[in-house]
Scaffold this active site. Structure first.
Site, PDB file in Angstrom:
ATOM      1  N   GLY A  58       5.636   1.842   1.279  1.00  0.00           N
ATOM      2  CA  GLY A  58       5.697   3.245   2.093  1.00  0.00           C
ATOM      3  C   GLY A  58       6.268   4.157   1.378  1.00  0.00           C
ATOM      4  O   GLY A  58       7.081   5.062   2.013  1.00  0.00           O
ATOM      5  N   HIS A 106      10.252   2.208  -8.760  1.00  0.00           N
ATOM      6  CA  HIS A 106      10.082   0.688  -8.421  1.00  0.00           C
ATOM      7  C   HIS A 106      10.771   0.034  -9.389  1.00  0.00           C
ATOM      8  O   HIS A 106      10.830  -1.037  -9.222  1.00  0.00           O
ATOM      9  CB  HIS A 106       8.525   0.444  -8.392  1.00  0.00           C
ATOM     10  CG  HIS A 106       7.892   1.227  -7.610  1.00  0.00           C
ATOM     11  ND1 HIS A 106       7.899   1.403  -6.525  1.00  0.00           N
ATOM     12  CD2 HIS A 106       6.478   1.883  -8.117  1.00  0.00           C
ATOM     13  CE1 HIS A 106       6.988   2.118  -5.892  1.00  0.00           C
ATOM     14  NE2 HIS A 106       5.920   2.396  -6.864  1.00  0.00           N
ATOM     15  N   LYS A 249      -4.974   1.452   4.844  1.00  0.00           N
ATOM     16  CA  LYS A 249      -4.854   1.462   6.304  1.00  0.00           C
ATOM     17  C   LYS A 249      -3.405   1.703   6.818  1.00  0.00           C
ATOM     18  O   LYS A 249      -3.558   2.328   7.948  1.00  0.00           O
ATOM     19  CB  LYS A 249      -5.012  -0.051   6.610  1.00  0.00           C
ATOM     20  CG  LYS A 249      -6.290  -0.832   6.023  1.00  0.00           C
ATOM     21  CD  LYS A 249      -7.116  -1.037   6.982  1.00  0.00           C
ATOM     22  CE  LYS A 249      -8.403  -1.735   6.460  1.00  0.00           C
ATOM     23  NZ  LYS A 249      -9.554  -1.840   7.417  1.00  0.00           N
TER      24      LYS A 249
END
Ligand code: A3P
Length: 286
Positions: A58, A106, A249
Protein backbone atom coordinates in the site's frame (compact mmCIF):
# COMPACT_ATOMS: atom_id res chain seq x y z
CA UNK A 1 33.15 -2.01 -4.26
CA UNK A 2 29.60 -2.70 -5.42
CA UNK A 3 28.60 -6.34 -5.39
CA UNK A 4 25.88 -6.50 -8.05
CA UNK A 5 25.10 -9.22 -10.52
CA UNK A 6 22.13 -10.21 -12.69
CA UNK A 7 20.53 -13.47 -11.56
CA UNK A 8 17.78 -15.68 -12.93
CA UNK A 9 15.57 -16.87 -10.08
CA UNK A 10 13.91 -20.17 -10.96
CA UNK A 11 10.43 -21.04 -9.64
CA UNK A 12 9.08 -24.54 -8.96
CA UNK A 13 8.02 -24.98 -12.59
CA UNK A 14 11.32 -23.87 -14.13
CA UNK A 15 10.12 -20.35 -15.06
CA UNK A 16 12.57 -17.56 -14.35
CA UNK A 17 12.51 -14.01 -13.04
CA UNK A 18 15.43 -11.72 -13.90
CA UNK A 19 16.66 -9.90 -10.79
CA UNK A 20 19.79 -8.31 -9.42
CA UNK A 21 21.74 -9.81 -6.56
CA UNK A 22 22.91 -6.69 -4.74
CA UNK A 23 25.17 -7.50 -1.81
CA UNK A 24 23.30 -10.79 -1.35
CA UNK A 25 19.87 -9.14 -1.51
CA UNK A 26 17.48 -9.72 -4.46
CA UNK A 27 16.38 -6.46 -6.09
CA UNK A 28 14.57 -5.57 -9.30
CA UNK A 29 16.98 -4.72 -12.10
CA UNK A 30 15.74 -1.11 -12.19
CA UNK A 31 16.85 0.60 -15.40
CA UNK A 32 18.34 3.48 -13.38
CA UNK A 33 18.72 1.56 -10.12
CA UNK A 34 21.54 2.95 -8.03
CA UNK A 35 22.21 -0.09 -5.86
CA UNK A 36 22.52 -0.49 -2.13
CA UNK A 37 26.04 0.94 -1.90
CA UNK A 38 24.91 4.27 -3.34
CA UNK A 39 21.66 4.30 -1.36
CA UNK A 40 23.81 4.20 1.78
CA UNK A 41 25.29 7.57 0.86
CA UNK A 42 22.05 9.39 -0.02
CA UNK A 43 21.90 12.69 1.89
CA UNK A 44 19.12 12.68 4.45
CA UNK A 45 17.55 15.94 5.63
CA UNK A 46 16.38 16.36 9.21
CA UNK A 47 12.78 16.81 8.06
CA UNK A 48 12.63 14.02 5.46
CA UNK A 49 9.76 11.61 6.00
CA UNK A 50 10.42 8.02 4.97
CA UNK A 51 7.69 5.61 3.91
CA UNK A 52 9.02 2.13 4.47
CA UNK A 53 7.21 -0.99 3.29
CA UNK A 54 7.64 -4.47 1.92
CA UNK A 55 6.49 -4.27 -1.75
CA UNK A 56 2.73 -4.34 -2.42
CA UNK A 57 1.71 -3.23 1.05
CA UNK A 58 0.00 0.00 0.00
CA UNK A 59 2.98 2.32 -0.49
CA UNK A 60 1.41 4.38 -3.29
CA UNK A 61 -1.81 4.77 -1.33
CA UNK A 62 -0.16 5.89 1.89
CA UNK A 63 2.18 8.25 0.02
CA UNK A 64 -0.81 9.97 -1.55
CA UNK A 65 -2.77 10.15 1.70
CA UNK A 66 0.19 11.40 3.74
CA UNK A 67 1.32 14.09 1.34
CA UNK A 68 -2.20 15.52 1.03
CA UNK A 69 -2.60 15.51 4.80
CA UNK A 70 0.73 17.25 5.23
CA UNK A 71 0.02 19.80 2.48
CA UNK A 72 -3.44 20.47 3.87
CA UNK A 73 -4.86 20.49 0.37
CA UNK A 74 -6.17 18.09 -2.22
CA UNK A 75 -3.53 17.37 -4.84
CA UNK A 76 -4.65 16.35 -8.31
CA UNK A 77 -1.32 15.76 -10.03
CA UNK A 78 0.15 12.56 -11.44
CA UNK A 79 3.10 12.38 -9.05
CA UNK A 80 3.59 9.02 -7.35
CA UNK A 81 5.81 7.75 -4.59
CA UNK A 82 8.17 6.77 -7.39
CA UNK A 83 9.53 10.33 -7.48
CA UNK A 84 11.77 9.67 -4.48
CA UNK A 85 12.00 5.88 -4.42
CA UNK A 86 15.56 5.77 -3.17
CA UNK A 87 16.76 2.47 -4.64
CA UNK A 88 15.15 3.15 -8.03
CA UNK A 89 15.77 6.83 -8.68
CA UNK A 90 19.16 8.56 -8.85
CA UNK A 91 19.49 11.01 -5.97
CA UNK A 92 19.94 14.07 -8.18
CA UNK A 93 16.38 13.63 -9.44
CA UNK A 94 14.84 14.27 -6.02
CA UNK A 95 17.63 16.24 -4.34
CA UNK A 96 15.94 19.57 -5.09
CA UNK A 97 12.44 18.68 -3.90
CA UNK A 98 11.27 21.19 -1.32
CA UNK A 99 11.24 20.13 2.32
CA UNK A 100 9.73 18.13 3.79
CA UNK A 101 10.32 15.41 1.22
CA UNK A 102 8.61 12.02 1.26
CA UNK A 103 11.24 9.39 0.51
CA UNK A 104 10.30 5.76 0.20
CA UNK A 105 12.00 2.40 0.17
CA UNK A 106 11.47 -1.35 0.44
CA UNK A 107 15.02 -1.88 1.68
CA UNK A 108 15.95 -3.01 5.17
CA UNK A 109 17.20 -0.48 7.72
CA UNK A 110 20.78 -1.79 7.39
CA UNK A 111 20.73 -0.83 3.69
CA UNK A 112 19.70 2.78 4.37
CA UNK A 113 21.90 5.78 5.15
CA UNK A 114 22.95 5.90 8.82
CA UNK A 115 21.38 9.35 9.04
CA UNK A 116 17.90 7.81 8.87
CA UNK A 117 18.61 6.67 12.43
CA UNK A 118 21.06 9.36 13.48
CA UNK A 119 18.72 12.17 12.51
CA UNK A 120 15.69 10.27 13.79
CA UNK A 121 13.60 11.20 10.79
CA UNK A 122 9.91 10.34 10.82
CA UNK A 123 9.15 6.94 9.36
CA UNK A 124 5.75 5.70 8.24
CA UNK A 125 5.95 1.93 8.22
CA UNK A 126 3.10 0.15 6.43
CA UNK A 127 2.29 -3.54 6.73
CA UNK A 128 -0.20 -5.75 4.91
CA UNK A 129 -1.20 -9.35 5.50
CA UNK A 130 1.30 -11.56 3.68
CA UNK A 131 -1.25 -13.66 1.80
CA UNK A 132 -2.60 -10.60 -0.02
CA UNK A 133 0.99 -9.37 -0.46
CA UNK A 134 1.94 -12.72 -2.05
CA UNK A 135 -0.92 -12.46 -4.55
CA UNK A 136 -0.30 -8.80 -5.27
CA UNK A 137 3.41 -9.37 -5.86
CA UNK A 138 2.70 -12.35 -8.11
CA UNK A 139 0.51 -10.22 -10.37
CA UNK A 140 2.95 -7.32 -10.21
CA UNK A 141 6.03 -9.37 -11.12
CA UNK A 142 4.27 -10.62 -14.21
CA UNK A 143 3.73 -7.06 -15.46
CA UNK A 144 7.30 -5.82 -15.20
CA UNK A 145 9.10 -6.17 -18.54
CA UNK A 146 12.61 -6.19 -17.08
CA UNK A 147 11.73 -9.00 -14.65
CA UNK A 148 10.15 -11.04 -17.42
CA UNK A 149 8.40 -13.56 -15.19
CA UNK A 150 5.73 -15.80 -16.70
CA UNK A 151 5.43 -18.43 -13.97
CA UNK A 152 2.23 -20.00 -12.72
CA UNK A 153 0.82 -19.26 -9.26
CA UNK A 154 1.28 -22.86 -8.14
CA UNK A 155 5.00 -22.64 -8.89
CA UNK A 156 5.46 -19.20 -7.37
CA UNK A 157 4.19 -19.48 -3.82
CA UNK A 158 6.96 -21.61 -2.32
CA UNK A 159 9.85 -19.53 -3.71
CA UNK A 160 7.95 -16.41 -2.61
CA UNK A 161 7.74 -17.74 0.93
CA UNK A 162 11.46 -18.53 0.80
CA UNK A 163 12.25 -14.96 -0.24
CA UNK A 164 13.59 -15.79 -3.70
CA UNK A 165 11.88 -12.87 -5.45
CA UNK A 166 12.38 -9.11 -5.07
CA UNK A 167 13.33 -7.81 -1.63
CA UNK A 168 13.67 -11.28 -0.17
CA UNK A 169 11.42 -12.83 2.41
CA UNK A 170 8.38 -10.97 3.75
CA UNK A 171 8.96 -12.68 7.11
CA UNK A 172 12.60 -11.58 7.27
CA UNK A 173 11.54 -8.05 6.42
CA UNK A 174 8.88 -7.90 9.14
CA UNK A 175 11.07 -9.56 11.77
CA UNK A 176 13.93 -7.22 10.94
CA UNK A 177 11.65 -4.20 11.35
CA UNK A 178 10.33 -5.43 14.69
CA UNK A 179 13.93 -5.74 15.87
CA UNK A 180 14.78 -2.25 14.57
CA UNK A 181 11.85 -0.80 16.52
CA UNK A 182 12.88 -2.68 19.65
CA UNK A 183 16.53 -1.60 19.34
CA UNK A 184 15.65 2.03 18.56
CA UNK A 185 12.75 2.95 20.83
CA UNK A 186 13.36 6.66 20.26
CA UNK A 187 13.01 6.37 16.47
CA UNK A 188 9.74 8.05 15.46
CA UNK A 189 7.94 5.26 13.62
CA UNK A 190 4.24 5.20 12.83
CA UNK A 191 3.14 1.62 12.13
CA UNK A 192 0.10 1.35 9.89
CA UNK A 193 -1.74 -1.68 8.54
CA UNK A 194 -3.24 -1.67 5.04
CA UNK A 195 -6.30 -3.50 6.37
CA UNK A 196 -6.88 -0.86 9.07
CA UNK A 197 -6.87 1.89 6.47
CA UNK A 198 -9.37 -0.09 4.40
CA UNK A 199 -11.47 -0.62 7.49
CA UNK A 200 -11.54 3.00 8.71
CA UNK A 201 -9.51 5.45 6.67
CA UNK A 202 -10.68 8.46 8.71
CA UNK A 203 -9.36 6.93 11.93
CA UNK A 204 -6.00 6.02 10.38
CA UNK A 205 -5.69 9.45 8.78
CA UNK A 206 -6.15 11.05 12.19
CA UNK A 207 -3.21 8.96 13.39
CA UNK A 208 -1.13 10.12 10.42
CA UNK A 209 -2.05 13.78 11.13
CA UNK A 210 -1.00 13.43 14.74
CA UNK A 211 2.27 11.81 13.72
CA UNK A 212 3.01 14.54 11.20
CA UNK A 213 2.00 17.22 13.69
CA UNK A 214 -0.83 18.72 11.65
CA UNK A 215 -4.48 19.40 12.45
CA UNK A 216 -7.05 18.80 9.73
CA UNK A 217 -10.84 19.01 9.79
CA UNK A 218 -13.04 15.97 9.25
CA UNK A 219 -14.41 17.69 6.19
CA UNK A 220 -10.90 17.84 4.71
CA UNK A 221 -10.16 14.26 5.73
CA UNK A 222 -13.22 13.04 3.94
CA UNK A 223 -12.12 14.90 0.79
CA UNK A 224 -8.75 13.13 1.05
CA UNK A 225 -10.63 9.81 1.30
CA UNK A 226 -12.47 10.59 -1.92
CA UNK A 227 -9.29 11.63 -3.69
CA UNK A 228 -7.35 8.52 -2.66
CA UNK A 229 -9.71 5.74 -3.66
CA UNK A 230 -8.04 3.27 -5.98
CA UNK A 231 -10.45 4.34 -8.75
CA UNK A 232 -9.52 7.98 -8.34
CA UNK A 233 -5.78 7.37 -8.11
CA UNK A 234 -5.64 4.95 -11.01
CA UNK A 235 -7.20 7.47 -13.38
CA UNK A 236 -4.92 10.35 -12.53
CA UNK A 237 -1.56 8.71 -11.88
CA UNK A 238 0.58 8.11 -14.91
CA UNK A 239 1.79 4.53 -15.29
CA UNK A 240 5.25 3.76 -14.03
CA UNK A 241 7.93 4.07 -16.76
CA UNK A 242 8.63 0.38 -16.32
CA UNK A 243 5.12 -0.51 -17.48
CA UNK A 244 4.41 -2.16 -14.13
CA UNK A 245 0.77 -2.16 -13.08
CA UNK A 246 0.41 -0.71 -9.58
CA UNK A 247 -3.37 -0.31 -9.28
CA UNK A 248 -5.07 -3.69 -9.41
CA UNK A 249 -7.88 -4.69 -7.00
CA UNK A 250 -6.88 -2.97 -3.79
CA UNK A 251 -8.85 -5.13 -1.37
CA UNK A 252 -8.48 -7.36 1.66
CA UNK A 253 -8.94 -11.13 1.36
CA UNK A 254 -8.40 -11.49 -2.39
CA UNK A 255 -5.89 -14.23 -1.53
CA UNK A 256 -8.83 -16.61 -1.02
CA UNK A 257 -9.30 -16.68 -4.78
CA UNK A 258 -5.73 -17.83 -5.25
CA UNK A 259 -4.65 -20.04 -2.34
CA UNK A 260 -5.83 -23.64 -2.61
CA UNK A 261 -6.85 -25.34 0.65
CA UNK A 262 -3.57 -27.29 0.56
CA UNK A 263 -1.50 -24.17 -0.07
CA UNK A 264 -3.26 -22.39 2.76
CA UNK A 265 -2.61 -25.20 5.24
CA UNK A 266 1.01 -25.44 4.13
CA UNK A 267 1.41 -21.67 4.46
CA UNK A 268 -0.20 -21.45 7.90
CA UNK A 269 2.01 -24.21 9.27
CA UNK A 270 5.25 -22.67 8.00
CA UNK A 271 4.13 -19.19 8.94
CA UNK A 272 3.44 -20.20 12.53
CA UNK A 273 6.86 -21.78 12.83
CA UNK A 274 8.67 -18.81 11.32
CA UNK A 275 6.70 -16.05 13.06
CA UNK A 276 6.16 -17.74 16.43
CA UNK A 277 7.91 -14.94 18.33
CA UNK A 278 6.33 -12.10 16.39
CA UNK A 279 3.54 -10.37 18.30
CA UNK A 280 2.00 -8.74 15.19
CA UNK A 281 -1.49 -9.89 14.29
CA UNK A 282 -2.76 -9.48 10.74
CA UNK A 283 -6.29 -9.23 9.41
CA UNK A 284 -6.85 -11.59 6.49
CA UNK A 285 -10.45 -10.56 5.87
CA UNK A 286 -12.57 -7.59 6.92
P1 A3P B 1 -3.42 -5.42 -5.13
O1 A3P B 1 -2.42 -5.93 -6.12
O2 A3P B 1 -3.79 -6.42 -4.09
O3 A3P B 1 -4.62 -4.82 -5.78
P2 A3P B 1 2.26 -0.74 -3.39
O4 A3P B 1 1.80 0.63 -3.61
O5 A3P B 1 3.00 -0.95 -2.11
O6 A3P B 1 3.00 -1.26 -4.60
O7 A3P B 1 0.97 -1.67 -3.21
C1 A3P B 1 0.17 -1.99 -4.33
C2 A3P B 1 -1.12 -2.60 -3.81
O8 A3P B 1 -1.91 -1.55 -3.22
C3 A3P B 1 -1.95 -3.18 -4.94
O9 A3P B 1 -2.72 -4.22 -4.32
C4 A3P B 1 -2.79 -1.99 -5.33
O10 A3P B 1 -3.93 -2.32 -6.07
C5 A3P B 1 -3.13 -1.43 -3.95
N1 A3P B 1 -3.52 -0.02 -4.00
C6 A3P B 1 -2.97 0.98 -4.74
N2 A3P B 1 -3.64 2.12 -4.55
C7 A3P B 1 -4.62 1.85 -3.68
C8 A3P B 1 -5.67 2.64 -3.10
N3 A3P B 1 -5.81 3.93 -3.40
N4 A3P B 1 -6.50 2.05 -2.23
C9 A3P B 1 -6.35 0.73 -1.92
N5 A3P B 1 -5.40 -0.06 -2.44
C10 A3P B 1 -4.55 0.49 -3.31
Amino acid sequence: MSQKQIVEVVDDGGDTATLVNDNGFPLPNFPEGIGIDRVRSVKIRDDDILISTYPKSGTHWVFEIARELLAGKIIDDDVTKGQAFVEMVPEEKYADLPSPRFLNTHLLMKHLPDDVRNKKIKIIYVLRNPKDVAVSLYNFLRTIPFINYKGEWKNYLRPFFQGKFIYGSWMDYVLDWEQVKKDNPDLPVLTLFYEDIKEDQMREMRRICEFLGVERTDDFLSKVCDNTTIASMSTRKKPDDSGAKVFRKGGVGGWKNWFTVAQNEWWDRLYQERMADCPLQFKYTL
